[in-house]
Design an enzyme around this catalytic site. Sequence first.
Site, PDB file in Angstrom:
ATOM      1  N   TYR A   1       1.074  -1.592  -0.442  1.00  0.00           N
ATOM      2  CA  TYR A   1       0.100  -0.041   0.485  1.00  0.00           C
ATOM      3  C   TYR A   1       0.799   1.458   0.217  1.00  0.00           C
ATOM      4  CZ  TYR A   1      -2.712   3.905   2.090  1.00  0.00           C
ATOM      5  OH  TYR A   1      -3.637   4.744   2.336  1.00  0.00           O
TER       6      TYR A   1
ATOM      7  N   ASP B   1       0.709  -8.352   6.212  1.00  0.00           N
ATOM      8  CA  ASP B   1      -1.111  -7.339   6.568  1.00  0.00           C
ATOM      9  C   ASP B   1      -1.690  -7.840   5.839  1.00  0.00           C
ATOM     10  OD1 ASP B   1      -3.062  -5.216   5.489  1.00  0.00           O
ATOM     11  OD2 ASP B   1      -1.370  -3.855   5.578  1.00  0.00           O
TER      12      ASP B   1
HETATM   13  C1  4LM Z   1      -6.289   1.548  -0.053  1.00  0.00           C
HETATM   14  N1  4LM Z   1      -5.528   0.928   2.139  1.00  0.00           N
HETATM   15  O1  4LM Z   1      -6.069   1.261  -0.487  1.00  0.00           O
HETATM   16  P1  4LM Z   1      -5.654   3.160   7.036  1.00  0.00           P
HETATM   17  N2  4LM Z   1      -2.808  -1.819   4.708  1.00  0.00           N
HETATM   18  C2  4LM Z   1      -3.346  -2.193   3.680  1.00  0.00           C
HETATM   19  C3  4LM Z   1      -3.593  -1.118   2.763  1.00  0.00           C
HETATM   20  O2  4LM Z   1      -4.847  -0.938   1.573  1.00  0.00           O
HETATM   21  C4  4LM Z   1      -4.311   0.456   3.720  1.00  0.00           C
HETATM   22  C5  4LM Z   1      -3.673   0.017   4.782  1.00  0.00           C
HETATM   23  C6  4LM Z   1      -2.800  -0.976   5.335  1.00  0.00           C
HETATM   24  C7  4LM Z   1      -6.148   2.032   0.944  1.00  0.00           C
HETATM   25  C8  4LM Z   1      -6.582   3.818   2.042  1.00  0.00           C
HETATM   26  C9  4LM Z   1      -6.503   4.489   0.689  1.00  0.00           C
HETATM   27  C10 4LM Z   1      -3.545  -3.354   3.162  1.00  0.00           C
HETATM   28  C11 4LM Z   1      -4.958   1.486   3.030  1.00  0.00           C
HETATM   29  C12 4LM Z   1      -3.632   1.657   5.872  1.00  0.00           C
HETATM   30  O3  4LM Z   1      -6.213   3.480   5.572  1.00  0.00           O
HETATM   31  O4  4LM Z   1      -4.574   3.811   7.474  1.00  0.00           O
HETATM   32  O5  4LM Z   1      -6.494   2.928   7.742  1.00  0.00           O
HETATM   33  O6  4LM Z   1      -4.986   1.595   7.046  1.00  0.00           O
HETATM   34  O7  4LM Z   1      -7.103   2.337  -1.087  1.00  0.00           O
END
Ligand code: 4LM
Length: 423
Positions: free
Chosen positions: A140, A212
Amino acid sequence: MSSTAYENVGGVREHGGSSSSELASDRTPHQKKRGFATRAIHSGQDKSDPYGALNSPIYMTSTFEFDTAEQGGARFAGEEGGYIYTRLGNPTLNELEQNLAGLEGAEACLTVASGMGAITSVFWTFVAPGDEILVDETLYGCTFVYFRHGLDRFGIKVRHVDMRNPENIAREISDKTKIIYFETPANPNMRLVDIKAIADIAHNVGIKVVVDNTYATPYLQNPIALGADIVVHSATKYLGGHGDLMAGVILSSAEDMEQIRYVGLKDMTGAVLSPMNAFLITRGLKTLELRMERHCDNAEKIAELLEASPKVEKVFFPGLPSFEQYELAKTQMRRFGGMIAFELTGGHDAGLKFLNSLEMCKIAVSLGDAETLVEHPASMTHSTYEPEERARFGITEGLVRISAGLENADDILADIEQALAGV
Ligand code: 4LM
């Protein structure tokens, strides 16, 4: 309170998070393990409410009153159980943590304010200047930036490895390597990593494996059972499930969690989850199994439609026999999840045209919501990579990402079909 003496705030331990992966309520009177949905609905609930409320009250409180000064001191010294302050533990968060620990098969769980809060709380707990970490190439976008431009500034060496081949890891490990970190499926290009193969390599040399599991959720994949040491989630996504909150989750052994809670969260990030959001996730978990089944059904149909279209160059979905790691997907995941990525034959411009032609599906980042969300990683979630990093790490400029929602499949397919026709 000392900022580092986490061992001295043990007064909350009795209530501050779960310490067992299995609760008595996880089994029937005949000792048969209850099903996923049953546990997601019933587990972790504190039955002490005097009114017998079906849903536990939400403890919207920052602090907890002590009967006496001596009692406060005893809690801080770890000589007496009981809550102190919500950054250290809260009954509403604790119920959710008990439930999630059972669903992921972890000894302990900690809920935090966002997925980024979960990731950073883990790393600030376990790394120090001079350490090295191995991270996958596809992550991400903000996770990528945290490693590349965040940790790197503090003297932690970050090496990117293509983890589709576990042998690449074995080659990069040194005596300074502390953590191996990856997503599977990876955001946004759906690459998979063989959790067990990597955990076997890491454990031979005492390195922690952090996974993750946001894309898969505990319903589809349990990394701890495959050997991972720590699992993180953005609970903003499928666990919350309704696009109305931000939250993160960390799962690990009780021993690691003691440090993550009392160093990583308490002193380093302070990324505390609001009790209101914990309540909303507890509510979301009651339908996690139902929702994931529908997300998976809809994603399979979308992937098939895209693969059959002459306008589409390539589809990345673990449930398609054409997917490079289809065999691994079948053994590591229960189903294939709700996320799809694809490339149009017309590349970047065709991708943007496709987004702008959608009538029902939303142009939005995030994932795991009831609504089908479509985005363009190169200019949105993964614009944090330099263009040459995207090229090197397999995130193409024309890639389009779909988070399959919960709408009726026919309506999603009709919208995608009409948008493809306009490309
Ligand atoms: C998105 N993603 O991809 P918070 N780990 C993974 C993620 O996809 C994300 C996070 C952590 C997206 C956000 C805009 C595999 C986030 C980070 O957004 O901090 O809850 O999570 O669209």
